[in-house]
Design an enzyme around this catalytic site. Structure first.
Site, PDB file in Angstrom:
ATOM      1  N   GLY A 171      -3.434 -10.957  -9.936  1.00  0.00           N
ATOM      2  CA  GLY A 171      -4.188 -10.159  -8.568  1.00  0.00           C
ATOM      3  C   GLY A 171      -3.921  -8.733  -8.617  1.00  0.00           C
ATOM      4  N   GLY A 183     -13.562 -15.376   3.772  1.00  0.00           N
ATOM      5  CA  GLY A 183     -13.288 -13.856   3.324  1.00  0.00           C
ATOM      6  C   GLY A 183     -12.996 -13.214   2.470  1.00  0.00           C
ATOM      7  CB  SER A 213      -1.233  -0.127   1.039  1.00  0.00           C
ATOM      8  OG  SER A 213      -1.957  -1.080   1.305  1.00  0.00           O
ATOM      9  CB  ALA A 256     -16.163 -21.007   1.039  1.00  0.00           C
ATOM     10  CE  LYS A 279      -8.357  -6.765   4.973  1.00  0.00           C
ATOM     11  NZ  LYS A 279      -8.502  -7.239   2.656  1.00  0.00           N
ATOM     12  CE1 TYR A 289       0.739  -8.987  -3.529  1.00  0.00           C
ATOM     13  CE2 TYR A 289      -1.688  -8.625  -3.601  1.00  0.00           C
ATOM     14  CZ  TYR A 289      -0.949  -8.132  -2.843  1.00  0.00           C
ATOM     15  OH  TYR A 289      -0.567  -8.196  -1.416  1.00  0.00           O
TER      16      TYR A 289
END
Ligand code: ATR
Length: 295
Positions: free
Chosen positions: A252, A137, A22, A135, A71, A231
């Site tokens: 990704g 998050g 980020s 299946a 998160k 990724y």
């Protein structure tokens, strides 16, 4: 890079956070748009999460991106949340509003959708059959995004443990009662693949250090595309298998870049005069270089 005393600040909070792309991603845009600002890494364990958020908010930060393991805590701490965050029960973006309130957002689902549209064409997902592997998050966000933004015909969710796929559909279906979902185990892959237009891997299989996803792409129609949200590496064994078959692939990094657009726009709204930052080849080159440097 030089900051003045008026610099606009935002953060990326996680534990660990050193591996996060980020700061590099936002740094590319800050340089491109010549903005006096920074997105700084905030290394905080679970016990410090709330205190760090309170501190940076009081210090005038515009908001933070949120990564593992915070998160869910970010979603719980916010005063209000957008639909994607409510469906996910998790937020990857907190925006600090001047009245002292905190808004929770989840841009993963729209990021995946924007990345698919960029590669496959605007409006191209409408009415298509998609197979989603996993299946967890990440799958929850993807299933919501494909239906909510993509208006696809059907999402078939295949998971090693089929019960988790059924639970995912029961949950997401509450928010999208019209959406069509099917579920299965990985053994159901050949049947599900036969009429798939797109396959999306949301599992951690194929990630550096993990075993590859064990599915045979030869059963897919020739016109199908394959997307991997992993990724690192950029070319997962699944994407290599797809490319060897001549299928269109979406890696990704596309989702990573597109999920950051609303964050940057929210953090630096005034400096951007409300414009969105652009996802360009230059940005991709910057991230590929950062990934390669990471080894
Ligand atoms: P996240 O929140 O990142 O999606 P998660 O909740 O731990 O992570 O979910 C991981 C997903 O990857 C699950 O769907 C898991 O399958 P199970 O639910 O059956 O455990 C899937 N997964 C991980 N490794 C896998 C592998 N080698 N093959 C197939 N699926 C795998």
């Amino acid at each position: 890079m030089t900051l003045t005393g008026k610099a606009k600040l935002a953060g990326i909070i996680g534990w660990p956070v050193a591996h996060s792309l980020s700061p590099v991603l936002h740094g590319h845009w800050l340089a491109e748009y010549d903005i006096d600002g920074a997105v700084v890494p905030l290394a905080a364990g679970r016990e410090d999460f709330a205190a760090v958020i309170d501190g940076v908010r009081r210090a005038g930060f515009k908001g933070v991106n949120v990564t593992v393991p915070h998160k869910e805590a970010a979603f719980a701490l916010a005063h209000h949340a957008d639909l994607a965050a409510r469906v996910a029960g998790a937020a990857n973006l907190l925006i600090f509003v001047p009245d002292g309130k905190i808004g929770a957002h989840n841009t993963d689902a729209s990021g995946l959708f924007d990345s698919l549209e960029e590669k496959l064409g605007r409006g191209s997902l409408t009415g298509k059959n998609i197979v989603l592997i996993g299946a967890g998050g990440a799958a929850r966000g993807a299933a919501f995004g494909l239906q909510h933004y993509g208006h696809v015909a059907k999402v078939t969710i295949l998971n090693r443990n089929k019960d988790r796929a059924d639970q995912l559909v029961a949950h997401v279906g509450k928010y999208l009662p019209e959406a069509k979902f099917e579920t299965g185990a990985l053994e159901d892959w050949p049947t599900a693949a036969a009429d798939a237009w797109l396959v999306v891997n949301t599992t951690s299989a194929g990630m550096k250090g993990n075993a590859p996803l064990n599915i045979d792409l030869s059963v897919l129609p020739n016109a199908a595309s394959v997307c991997d949200i992993v990724y690192d590496p950029l070319q997962t064994p699944l994407l290599e298998q797809a490319a060897a078959r001549g299928l269109q692939t979406i890696d990704g990094l596309g989702m990573l870049m597109h999920q950051a657009v609303p964050s940057f726009q929210a953090f630096f709204y005034e400096e951007m005069s409300g414009k969105m930052p652009e996802v360009t080849q230059g940005l991709r080159d910057t991230l590929e270089k950062a990934l390669a440097a990471r080894g």
